[in-house]
Design a protein around this motif. Structure first.
Motif, PDB file in Angstrom:
ATOM      1  N   VAL A  38      33.461  45.212  32.310  1.00  0.00           N
ATOM      2  CA  VAL A  38      32.452  44.809  33.293  1.00  0.00           C
ATOM      3  C   VAL A  38      32.891  45.348  34.660  1.00  0.00           C
ATOM      4  O   VAL A  38      33.996  45.871  34.794  1.00  0.00           O
ATOM      5  CB  VAL A  38      32.318  43.255  33.360  1.00  0.00           C
ATOM      6  N   TYR A  39      32.035  45.224  35.667  1.00  0.00           N
ATOM      7  CA  TYR A  39      32.438  45.614  37.022  1.00  0.00           C
ATOM      8  C   TYR A  39      33.429  44.582  37.581  1.00  0.00           C
ATOM      9  O   TYR A  39      33.294  43.386  37.344  1.00  0.00           O
ATOM     10  CB  TYR A  39      31.220  45.710  37.955  1.00  0.00           C
ATOM     11  N   GLY A  40      34.438  45.080  38.308  1.00  0.00           N
ATOM     12  CA  GLY A  40      35.424  44.214  38.933  1.00  0.00           C
ATOM     13  C   GLY A  40      35.262  44.212  40.443  1.00  0.00           C
ATOM     14  O   GLY A  40      34.733  45.173  41.022  1.00  0.00           O
ATOM     15  N   LEU A  41      35.710  43.133  41.080  1.00  0.00           N
ATOM     16  CA  LEU A  41      35.715  43.039  42.538  1.00  0.00           C
ATOM     17  C   LEU A  41      37.169  43.132  42.985  1.00  0.00           C
ATOM     18  O   LEU A  41      37.928  42.171  42.858  1.00  0.00           O
ATOM     19  CB  LEU A  41      35.098  41.705  42.981  1.00  0.00           C
ATOM     20  N   GLY A  42      37.560  44.310  43.489  1.00  0.00           N
ATOM     21  CA  GLY A  42      38.968  44.599  43.693  1.00  0.00           C
ATOM     22  C   GLY A  42      39.460  44.411  45.114  1.00  0.00           C
ATOM     23  O   GLY A  42      38.732  44.625  46.078  1.00  0.00           O
ATOM     24  N   ALA A  43      40.738  44.021  45.193  1.00  0.00           N
ATOM     25  CA  ALA A  43      41.450  43.960  46.467  1.00  0.00           C
ATOM     26  C   ALA A  43      42.934  44.240  46.203  1.00  0.00           C
ATOM     27  O   ALA A  43      43.414  44.071  45.074  1.00  0.00           O
ATOM     28  CB  ALA A  43      41.291  42.596  47.124  1.00  0.00           C
ATOM     29  N   HIS A  44      43.651  44.646  47.246  1.00  0.00           N
ATOM     30  CA  HIS A  44      45.095  44.900  47.192  1.00  0.00           C
ATOM     31  C   HIS A  44      45.798  43.631  46.697  1.00  0.00           C
ATOM     32  O   HIS A  44      45.816  42.611  47.384  1.00  0.00           O
ATOM     33  CB  HIS A  44      45.541  45.261  48.612  1.00  0.00           C
ATOM     34  N   ALA A  45      46.409  43.715  45.511  1.00  0.00           N
ATOM     35  CA  ALA A  45      46.938  42.502  44.869  1.00  0.00           C
ATOM     36  C   ALA A  45      48.154  41.919  45.596  1.00  0.00           C
ATOM     37  O   ALA A  45      48.463  40.743  45.415  1.00  0.00           O
ATOM     38  CB  ALA A  45      47.296  42.794  43.416  1.00  0.00           C
ATOM     39  N   LEU A  46      48.845  42.734  46.376  1.00  0.00           N
ATOM     40  CA  LEU A  46      50.058  42.219  47.025  1.00  0.00           C
ATOM     41  C   LEU A  46      49.789  41.813  48.475  1.00  0.00           C
ATOM     42  O   LEU A  46      50.716  41.498  49.219  1.00  0.00           O
ATOM     43  CB  LEU A  46      51.175  43.276  46.949  1.00  0.00           C
ATOM     44  N   ASP A  47      48.513  41.814  48.874  1.00  0.00           N
ATOM     45  CA  ASP A  47      48.113  41.439  50.229  1.00  0.00           C
ATOM     46  C   ASP A  47      47.328  40.113  50.155  1.00  0.00           C
ATOM     47  O   ASP A  47      46.146  40.092  49.798  1.00  0.00           O
ATOM     48  CB  ASP A  47      47.239  42.569  50.798  1.00  0.00           C
ATOM     49  N   PRO A  48      47.995  38.994  50.493  1.00  0.00           N
ATOM     50  CA  PRO A  48      47.358  37.678  50.332  1.00  0.00           C
ATOM     51  C   PRO A  48      46.022  37.549  51.066  1.00  0.00           C
ATOM     52  O   PRO A  48      45.083  36.933  50.549  1.00  0.00           O
ATOM     53  CB  PRO A  48      48.385  36.699  50.908  1.00  0.00           C
ATOM     54  N   ASN A  49      45.902  38.170  52.238  1.00  0.00           N
ATOM     55  CA  ASN A  49      44.631  38.073  52.962  1.00  0.00           C
ATOM     56  C   ASN A  49      43.507  38.790  52.237  1.00  0.00           C
ATOM     57  O   ASN A  49      42.375  38.296  52.181  1.00  0.00           O
ATOM     58  CB  ASN A  49      44.770  38.679  54.366  1.00  0.00           C
ATOM     59  N   ALA A  50      43.826  39.945  51.678  1.00  0.00           N
ATOM     60  CA  ALA A  50      42.825  40.699  50.921  1.00  0.00           C
ATOM     61  C   ALA A  50      42.395  39.885  49.703  1.00  0.00           C
ATOM     62  O   ALA A  50      41.206  39.807  49.376  1.00  0.00           O
ATOM     63  CB  ALA A  50      43.407  42.052  50.498  1.00  0.00           C
ATOM     64  N   ILE A  54      38.473  37.909  48.086  1.00  0.00           N
ATOM     65  CA  ILE A  54      37.818  37.894  46.762  1.00  0.00           C
ATOM     66  C   ILE A  54      37.277  36.496  46.480  1.00  0.00           C
ATOM     67  O   ILE A  54      36.122  36.330  46.069  1.00  0.00           O
ATOM     68  CB  ILE A  54      38.811  38.285  45.641  1.00  0.00           C
ATOM     69  N   PHE A  55      38.129  35.491  46.686  1.00  0.00           N
ATOM     70  CA  PHE A  55      37.711  34.109  46.399  1.00  0.00           C
ATOM     71  C   PHE A  55      36.518  33.713  47.261  1.00  0.00           C
ATOM     72  O   PHE A  55      35.576  33.068  46.789  1.00  0.00           O
ATOM     73  CB  PHE A  55      38.884  33.145  46.604  1.00  0.00           C
ATOM     74  N   ALA A  56      36.560  34.131  48.535  1.00  0.00           N
ATOM     75  CA  ALA A  56      35.459  33.789  49.437  1.00  0.00           C
ATOM     76  C   ALA A  56      34.171  34.483  49.001  1.00  0.00           C
ATOM     77  O   ALA A  56      33.110  33.856  48.922  1.00  0.00           O
ATOM     78  CB  ALA A  56      35.826  34.178  50.868  1.00  0.00           C
ATOM     79  N   ALA A  57      34.253  35.769  48.671  1.00  0.00           N
ATOM     80  CA  ALA A  57      33.045  36.529  48.317  1.00  0.00           C
ATOM     81  C   ALA A  57      32.391  35.980  47.056  1.00  0.00           C
ATOM     82  O   ALA A  57      31.175  35.863  46.968  1.00  0.00           O
ATOM     83  CB  ALA A  57      33.397  38.008  48.133  1.00  0.00           C
ATOM     84  N   LEU A  66      43.547  35.429  39.147  1.00  0.00           N
ATOM     85  CA  LEU A  66      42.916  36.751  39.006  1.00  0.00           C
ATOM     86  C   LEU A  66      43.737  37.670  38.104  1.00  0.00           C
ATOM     87  O   LEU A  66      44.957  37.524  38.006  1.00  0.00           O
ATOM     88  CB  LEU A  66      42.815  37.413  40.384  1.00  0.00           C
ATOM     89  N   ILE A  67      43.065  38.645  37.499  1.00  0.00           N
ATOM     90  CA  ILE A  67      43.752  39.694  36.742  1.00  0.00           C
ATOM     91  C   ILE A  67      44.200  40.784  37.709  1.00  0.00           C
ATOM     92  O   ILE A  67      43.444  41.185  38.592  1.00  0.00           O
ATOM     93  CB  ILE A  67      42.814  40.290  35.674  1.00  0.00           C
ATOM     94  N   VAL A  68      45.435  41.255  37.543  1.00  0.00           N
ATOM     95  CA  VAL A  68      45.925  42.379  38.338  1.00  0.00           C
ATOM     96  C   VAL A  68      45.828  43.644  37.496  1.00  0.00           C
ATOM     97  O   VAL A  68      46.346  43.712  36.377  1.00  0.00           O
ATOM     98  CB  VAL A  68      47.382  42.135  38.789  1.00  0.00           C
ATOM     99  N   PRO A 110      51.847  37.553  44.917  1.00  0.00           N
ATOM    100  CA  PRO A 110      51.553  36.380  45.749  1.00  0.00           C
ATOM    101  C   PRO A 110      50.901  35.234  44.969  1.00  0.00           C
ATOM    102  O   PRO A 110      50.161  35.474  44.001  1.00  0.00           O
ATOM    103  CB  PRO A 110      50.582  36.904  46.808  1.00  0.00           C
ATOM    104  N   ALA A 111      51.164  34.022  45.409  1.00  0.00           N
ATOM    105  CA  ALA A 111      50.597  32.829  44.784  1.00  0.00           C
ATOM    106  C   ALA A 111      49.074  32.844  44.840  1.00  0.00           C
ATOM    107  O   ALA A 111      48.408  32.264  43.983  1.00  0.00           O
ATOM    108  CB  ALA A 111      51.127  31.582  45.481  1.00  0.00           C
ATOM    109  N   GLU A 112      48.504  33.536  45.844  1.00  0.00           N
ATOM    110  CA  GLU A 112      47.039  33.622  45.958  1.00  0.00           C
ATOM    111  C   GLU A 112      46.428  34.257  44.707  1.00  0.00           C
ATOM    112  O   GLU A 112      45.364  33.860  44.265  1.00  0.00           O
ATOM    113  CB  GLU A 112      46.649  34.460  47.183  1.00  0.00           C
TER     114      GLU A 112
END
Ligand code: TXA
Ligand code: MG
Length: 336
Positions: A38-50, A54-57, A66-68, A110-112
């Motif tokens: 399926v389509y994924g919504l990606g962000a830098h996995a080692l950047d907690p703010n990024a 994802i969670f907000a969007a 999340l899956i890395v 990160p724990a996020e």
């Protein structure tokens, strides 16, 4: 903000589009991209703010990890506390592909990403666009399915636009995804290993390598049984707006459809005329389409619980508002 959508070739994606997407990821932005599932919504996995974006969007609850996604095994190994022989065996056999492996995490994850858990879910996708993006970004990418939490997963870029169209920096549109159901999630921290979510890699294929693999079931079989011929009762997942009713055979579905139509209900019927692979490919799009047609009740005949059919049954039971059934060894449902 309206997300930009860029069309890319699904086999040989355009270099400039991939570079643009990779730059957004490196800078901490959000990119929706196709995988073979399926389509994924990606962000830098080692950047907690990024990752928080994802969670907000998605409006995803903070407890759901999340899956890395990784480019290769070399990128995967430093994300784990310890590299297990079983990991090497399974990744060697099924990566790139629709298998997600849950392993104890390294401190740098990160724990996020893991919702505070000591484990991380890792997957190397096969889709050429996902592979090119991971190679260009050169970093692990956290990505859940790119739908609004609780909606059917997106198998086309249009679905991402529908759900998240103003909350993503860039959407890479490579057309419909080839498999249509999400990856199999296998927990390697339990012995024997447990399938947390059936998906694109079949239980039978895993068992050829591992021997018997059990299937997690989150609610009782009694609840699953009530999911047949009745409206859902627990929290919905992968859910269309209509009520979903499920059947083991076409005859019982047909008589229920007649009954509903006599009661002046708008009935939508999922097309299950192809093989289970075709149903897997089209199921989420069909649920969205029937919703758009304002069906009040959606009816569907379940495929047998074998191969990708097990994953399709799981998604349908969740759409009906019950969690997955737990088939017994001989392929019979424990409901029976
Ligand atoms: O095919 C797929 O898996 C797609 C594509 C984009 O890769 N991704 C996807 O992600 O379906 P998502 O977030 O929608 O589903 C991930 C599932 C969730 O059920 C989550 O609870 C589980 O994987 N998961 C993630 N990390 C986990 C962990 N550390 N332990 C147990 N379960 C985990
Ligand atoms: Mg999801």
């Amino acid at each position: 903000m309206k997300s930009s959508v860029v069309r890319v070739d699904p086999q040989t994606p355009q270099r400039d589009a991939i570079e643009r997407a990779a730059a957004i990821l490196r800078a901490g932005g959000l990119v929706a991209f196709p995988t073979e599932t399926v389509y994924g919504l990606g962000a830098h996995a080692l950047d907690p703010n990024a990752v928080r974006k994802i969670f907000a969007a998605k409006q995803r609850p903070g407890w759901d990890p999340l899956i890395v996604h990784v480019r290769d095994l070399v990128m995967a190994r430093p994300l784990m506390k310890r590299v297990l022989p079983q990991f090497e065996l399974l990744a060697g056999r099924f990566w790139p592909g629709a298998l997600t492996l849950v392993i104890n995490k390294a401190p740098q994850v990160p724990a996020e990403v893991t919702a505070g858990r000591p484990t991380v879910a890792l997957r190397m996708p096969r889709h050429p666009v996902a592979a090119a993006l991971l190679a260009a970004a050169d970093l692990p990418v956290a990505a859940p399915s790119a739908n609004q939490f609780g909606r059917p997963s997106p198998t086309r870029a249009e679905h991402v636009v529908e759900d998240l169209g103003d909350r993503v920096d860039l959407i890479l549109d490579a057309g419909p995804t080839p498999m249509g159901v999400e990856s199999t999630v296998l927990d390697l921290t339990q012995s024997p290993q447990v399938i947390l979510r059936p998906g694109g890699v079949s239980r039978e294929d895993l068992e050829k390598i591992l021997g018997e693999v059990s299937l997690a079931s989150s609610v009782s079989d009694e609840l699953a049984a009530k999911g047949l011929h009745g409206p859902g009762m627990t929290t919905k997942h992968y859910a269309p707006r209509a009520t979903v009713e499920l059947f083991e055979d076409a005859r019982s579905q047909a008589s229920r459809a007649d009954e509903l139509r006599r009661a002046a209900k708008r009935v939508g019927i999922v097309d299950t005329s192809g093989n289970p692979e075709q149903l897997a490919r089209t199921l989420f799009a069909q649920l969205r389409e029937l919703d758009a047609q304002e069906a009040e009740v959606i009816l569907c005949v379940l495929p047998p619980p074998e191969g990708v059919g097990l994953a399709v049954r799981d998604r349908l039971l969740r759409a009906a508002g019950v969690a997955a059934e737990k088939p017994t060894r001989d392929g019979q449902d424990s409901r029976e």
